[in-house]
Enzyme design. Sequence first.
Site, PDB file in Angstrom:
ATOM      1  N   LYS A  49      -2.105  -1.468  -3.861  1.00 43.74           N
ATOM      2  CA  LYS A  49      -3.007  -0.322  -3.791  1.00 43.74           C
ATOM      3  C   LYS A  49      -2.209   0.955  -3.869  1.00 43.74           C
ATOM      4  O   LYS A  49      -1.231   1.070  -3.135  1.00 43.74           O
ATOM      5  CB  LYS A  49      -3.759  -0.404  -2.459  1.00 43.74           C
ATOM      6  CG  LYS A  49      -4.661   0.770  -2.196  1.00 43.74           C
ATOM      7  CD  LYS A  49      -5.237   0.664  -0.819  1.00 43.74           C
ATOM      8  CE  LYS A  49      -6.040   1.913  -0.553  1.00 43.74           C
ATOM      9  NZ  LYS A  49      -6.574   1.949   0.767  1.00 43.74           N
ATOM     10  N   LYS A  76       0.861  -1.193   0.000  1.00 45.42           N
ATOM     11  CA  LYS A  76       0.000   0.000   0.000  1.00 45.42           C
ATOM     12  C   LYS A  76       0.889   1.232   0.000  1.00 45.42           C
ATOM     13  O   LYS A  76       1.693   1.433   0.903  1.00 45.42           O
ATOM     14  CB  LYS A  76      -0.909  -0.014   1.221  1.00 45.42           C
ATOM     15  CG  LYS A  76      -1.788   1.233   1.305  1.00 45.42           C
ATOM     16  CD  LYS A  76      -2.740   1.166   2.477  1.00 45.42           C
ATOM     17  CE  LYS A  76      -3.589   2.427   2.533  1.00 45.42           C
ATOM     18  NZ  LYS A  76      -4.519   2.417   3.665  1.00 45.42           N
TER      19      LYS A  76
HETATM   20  C1  PBG Z   1      -7.167   3.313   5.418  1.00 51.01           C
HETATM   21  C2  PBG Z   1      -7.613   3.205   4.026  1.00 51.01           C
HETATM   22  C3  PBG Z   1      -7.479   4.177   3.028  1.00 51.01           C
HETATM   23  C4  PBG Z   1      -8.059   3.653   1.887  1.00 51.01           C
HETATM   24  C5  PBG Z   1      -8.540   2.394   2.217  1.00 51.01           C
HETATM   25  N1  PBG Z   1      -8.231   2.129   3.537  1.00 51.01           N
HETATM   26  C6  PBG Z   1      -6.972   5.552   3.063  1.00 51.01           C
HETATM   27  C7  PBG Z   1      -5.642   5.898   3.500  1.00 51.01           C
HETATM   28  O1  PBG Z   1      -4.726   5.094   3.608  1.00 51.01           O
HETATM   29  O2  PBG Z   1      -5.495   7.084   3.776  1.00 51.01           O
HETATM   30  C8  PBG Z   1      -8.129   4.355   0.565  1.00 51.01           C
HETATM   31  C9  PBG Z   1      -9.145   3.867  -0.375  1.00 51.01           C
HETATM   32  C10 PBG Z   1      -9.423   4.741  -1.521  1.00 51.01           C
HETATM   33  O3  PBG Z   1      -8.777   5.783  -1.772  1.00 51.01           O
HETATM   34  O4  PBG Z   1     -10.352   4.389  -2.244  1.00 51.01           O
HETATM   35  N2  PBG Z   1      -8.164   2.889   6.303  1.00 51.01           N
END
Ligand code: PBG
Length: 322
Positions: free
Chosen positions: A248, A195
């Site tokens: 991601k 991520k």
């Molecule tokens: C954190 C989380 C995020 C997303 C999913 N889980 C945001 C982040 O890391 O700030 C992002 C998902 C998206 O942008 O669609 N709980």
Amino acid sequence: MRFPVTRLRRLRKSPITRNMVRETKLTRDDLIMPLFVRYGEGVKNEIPSMPGNYQLSVDLLVERCKELYAKGVQSVLLFGIPEHKDDHGHVACEHNGIVQQAVRAIKAEVPELYVIADICNCEYTTHGHCGTIIDGDVDNDSTLVTLAKQAVSMAEAGVDMVAPSDMMDGRVGVMRKALDENKFTHVPIMAYSAKYASAFYGPFRDAAESAPQFGDRSTYQMDPANSNEALREVELDIEEGADMVMVKPALSYLDIIRRLKDTFNMPIVAYNVSGEFSMVKAAAEKGWIDEKRMTLEILTSIKRAGADVIISYHTQDIIDEL
Ligand code: PBG
């Protein structure tokens, strides 16, 4: 055999041969729809940057789940917006936490729908970071404790799968152990393994009310410039017991998806995130692109890159085409 004997256009002439030789086929089985659940009753808050997506209270979320299931959506990923937040995200572990309530309600009304809970603290902390803050940064090991509790609490509520998205070191192992000790050996972990610290999460942070109040997430999420590090992250998560591993965002990271697919014999998930979705919607609203064609092309490209599963806000719009 070269031209003129070989002519690749021959098989492109008919839709029948084009369909026969198509290498990547997107199906309903591939898609997961993210949903936002908010405290209250009868609440349907529009998310301006994500057209067609809403913060829904539990009652309306259940209705939405019924509609989605009837349309052919088989799986949803839940994010919660709680009434109160605290410094550590303890509210996320409560028996009556917002997502726990949502899971119970969905399972009571649409038991066949597969429900996944995102496990993270950022929606539940006053400061919007993904864990407990010590000396101005998220403390890894104390955050593991709240994350494991949150996962067990979701399992108690009846969730089908948990998806840790915090990027703390060691969270998959701690979560697996906690789930197993509480007799949830059957609950799989979908790990957000690679991520990245991405600008593409912007609209989501409005939707989930989870923007960090100071600094950014680059002390825990990955540097977008790195590819080898993604392999290390995934390797560790597999060793710790991850059942699926995720990349991601998706579109700027198709090379990472392909590398993981070629390296590991694991189901690969890709998250087609909020910013990727919103760009398409904004261009479509302006009449600049063909939304349906572009969406199908984007999702197909993610699958072609090597993703077995795709989490996408487009799911609800595109499911009828599949
Ligand atoms: C954190 C989380 C995020 C997303 C999913 N889980 C945001 C982040 O890391 O700030 C992002 C998902 C998206 O942008 O669609 N709980």
